[in-house]
Scaffold this active site. Structure first.
Site, PDB file in Angstrom:
ATOM      1  N   ASN A 153     -29.719 -21.307  41.226  1.00 52.10           N
ATOM      2  CA  ASN A 153     -28.820 -20.200  41.582  1.00 52.10           C
ATOM      3  C   ASN A 153     -29.304 -18.972  40.797  1.00 52.10           C
ATOM      4  O   ASN A 153     -28.901 -18.759  39.665  1.00 52.10           O
ATOM      5  CB  ASN A 153     -27.379 -20.577  41.215  1.00 52.10           C
ATOM      6  CG  ASN A 153     -26.422 -19.413  41.420  1.00 52.10           C
ATOM      7  OD1 ASN A 153     -26.755 -18.448  42.102  1.00 52.10           O
ATOM      8  ND2 ASN A 153     -25.242 -19.507  40.828  1.00 52.10           N
ATOM      9  N   LYS A 194     -28.724 -16.003  41.090  1.00 59.95           N
ATOM     10  CA  LYS A 194     -27.703 -14.943  40.960  1.00 59.95           C
ATOM     11  C   LYS A 194     -28.329 -13.588  41.282  1.00 59.95           C
ATOM     12  O   LYS A 194     -29.224 -13.500  42.135  1.00 59.95           O
ATOM     13  CB  LYS A 194     -27.073 -14.978  39.569  1.00 59.95           C
ATOM     14  CG  LYS A 194     -26.551 -16.356  39.190  1.00 59.95           C
ATOM     15  CD  LYS A 194     -25.613 -16.347  38.020  1.00 59.95           C
ATOM     16  CE  LYS A 194     -25.179 -17.757  37.717  1.00 59.95           C
ATOM     17  NZ  LYS A 194     -24.146 -17.836  36.697  1.00 59.95           N
ATOM     18  N   HIS A 222     -18.209 -20.344  44.163  1.00 57.88           N
ATOM     19  CA  HIS A 222     -18.656 -20.155  42.770  1.00 57.88           C
ATOM     20  C   HIS A 222     -17.632 -19.309  42.013  1.00 57.88           C
ATOM     21  O   HIS A 222     -17.058 -18.365  42.569  1.00 57.88           O
ATOM     22  CB  HIS A 222     -20.028 -19.471  42.758  1.00 57.88           C
ATOM     23  CG  HIS A 222     -20.656 -19.495  41.403  1.00 57.88           C
ATOM     24  ND1 HIS A 222     -20.271 -18.642  40.396  1.00 57.88           N
ATOM     25  CD2 HIS A 222     -21.618 -20.302  40.871  1.00 57.88           C
ATOM     26  CE1 HIS A 222     -20.975 -18.910  39.310  1.00 57.88           C
ATOM     27  NE2 HIS A 222     -21.798 -19.922  39.566  1.00 57.88           N
ATOM     28  N   GLU A 255     -18.419 -27.041  37.690  1.00 57.22           N
ATOM     29  CA  GLU A 255     -18.933 -26.039  36.750  1.00 57.22           C
ATOM     30  C   GLU A 255     -17.776 -25.505  35.904  1.00 57.22           C
ATOM     31  O   GLU A 255     -17.044 -24.600  36.354  1.00 57.22           O
ATOM     32  CB  GLU A 255     -19.529 -24.849  37.504  1.00 57.22           C
ATOM     33  CG  GLU A 255     -20.697 -25.190  38.378  1.00 57.22           C
ATOM     34  CD  GLU A 255     -21.565 -23.947  38.596  1.00 57.22           C
ATOM     35  OE1 GLU A 255     -22.689 -23.934  38.086  1.00 57.22           O
ATOM     36  OE2 GLU A 255     -21.106 -23.010  39.243  1.00 57.22           O
ATOM     37  N   GLY A 294     -23.229 -19.609  31.605  1.00 59.87           N
ATOM     38  CA  GLY A 294     -23.878 -18.468  30.955  1.00 59.87           C
ATOM     39  C   GLY A 294     -23.557 -18.320  29.479  1.00 59.87           C
ATOM     40  O   GLY A 294     -23.840 -17.281  28.883  1.00 59.87           O
ATOM     41  N   SER A 325     -24.874 -23.698  31.840  1.00 63.40           N
ATOM     42  CA  SER A 325     -25.803 -23.675  30.706  1.00 63.40           C
ATOM     43  C   SER A 325     -26.803 -24.832  30.702  1.00 63.40           C
ATOM     44  O   SER A 325     -27.148 -25.368  29.645  1.00 63.40           O
ATOM     45  CB  SER A 325     -25.031 -23.628  29.376  1.00 63.40           C
ATOM     46  OG  SER A 325     -24.342 -22.399  29.264  1.00 63.40           O
TER      47      SER A 325
END
Ligand code: PGA
Length: 249
Positions: A13, A15, A96, A165, A171, A208
């Site tokens: 992903n 982003k 998401h 998630e 992150g 992460s």
């Protein structure tokens, strides 16, 4: 550990971190599949066709989109319709937490997107997860149950991936520990059996994931893949993750 019965799926992903399409040339050299894994690359939507052209049309099975809009056509400024991209991809991520938070997508929108993905005969990845506040207030189960409730009237014989998630792990470098992920995965999979037992669901983890923790996650028995965010937009970090899985026996 017994070998995984399914290919472990490693989803990139990217982003909005890959902002120059020329960077995607690096992904051409990846081994997109192996005895142990398959990869799905999700560049930003404007670069999907670029990456499709770089990889060649036989590799469309390794491409996905990070988001679609919940309608197919019309006056929706800035939206991406599934019909614009469905010939170039095989997977679509919906739900998401960054879409829920920054784009204000709610369960109704996410369910519409899920149905559009299924109607287009593509494979959906539905992301769910709790915030640190939910976790601290012991609201984990009710929050996840609510996010999964949109599966109730979904009908498909295609596989569906659920990306668990935890928002506090995205992150932050604060990856959830293996026991926490395993318990969450068990809860999610049991919940889906109650909501809609007809679905063919695989559970993956995101938050992460790096080359340093990938093997801990790979070794969790009820986890069949990972959604890699930050580390997927850096080709050397992403290839190191794949290399670790390749070396697993
Ligand atoms: P991260 O993102 O790997 O940067 O934590 C994961 C995700 O949001 O999919």
């Amino acid at each position: 550990m017994a070998p995984k019965t399914k290919h472990f799926i490693v989803i990139a992903n990217m982003k909005m971190n890959v902002i120059q399409d020329s960077y995607l040339q690096h992904y051409k050299n990846l081994s997109l599949t192996d005895d142990n894994y398959i990869t799905v690359l999700m560049p930003p939507n404007p670069f999907i066709i670029t990456l499709h052209n770089i990889l060649g049309k036989d590799n469309v099975k390794y491409l996905g989109s990070q988001s679609i809009f919940s309608e197919k056509e019309g006056s929706y400024t800035g939206g991406t319709s599934i019909d614009m991209i469905n010939n170039y991809i095989s997977y679509v991520l919906v739900g998401h937490s960054e879409r829920r938070i920054f784009f204000a997508e709610n369960n109704t929108d996410i369910q519409k997107q899920l149905k559009l993905v299924i109607d287009s005969n593509l494979i959906p990845i539905l992301a769910v997860g709790e915030s640190s506040e939910d976790k601290n207030n012991n609201n984990f189960q009710s929050v996840i149950r609510e996010q999964l409730s949109i599966l109730n009237d979904i009908q498909t014989s295609n596989p569906i991936y659920i990306a668990y998630e935890p928002i506090w792990a995205i992150g932050t470098g604060d990856v959830a520990d293996s026991k926490y992920i395993e318990d969450a995965a068990t809860f999610v999979l049991n919940e889906i059996k109650n909501i809609n037992p007809s679905l063919d669901v695989s559970l993956i983890y995101g938050g992460s994931v790096t080359e340093n923790n990938i093997m801990d996650i790979y070794n969790i028995s009820n986890v069949n893949g990972v959604l890699v965010g930050g580390a997927s937009a850096d080709i050397s970090k992403f290839s190191n993750i794949l290399q670790k899985i390749k070396e697993a026996n």
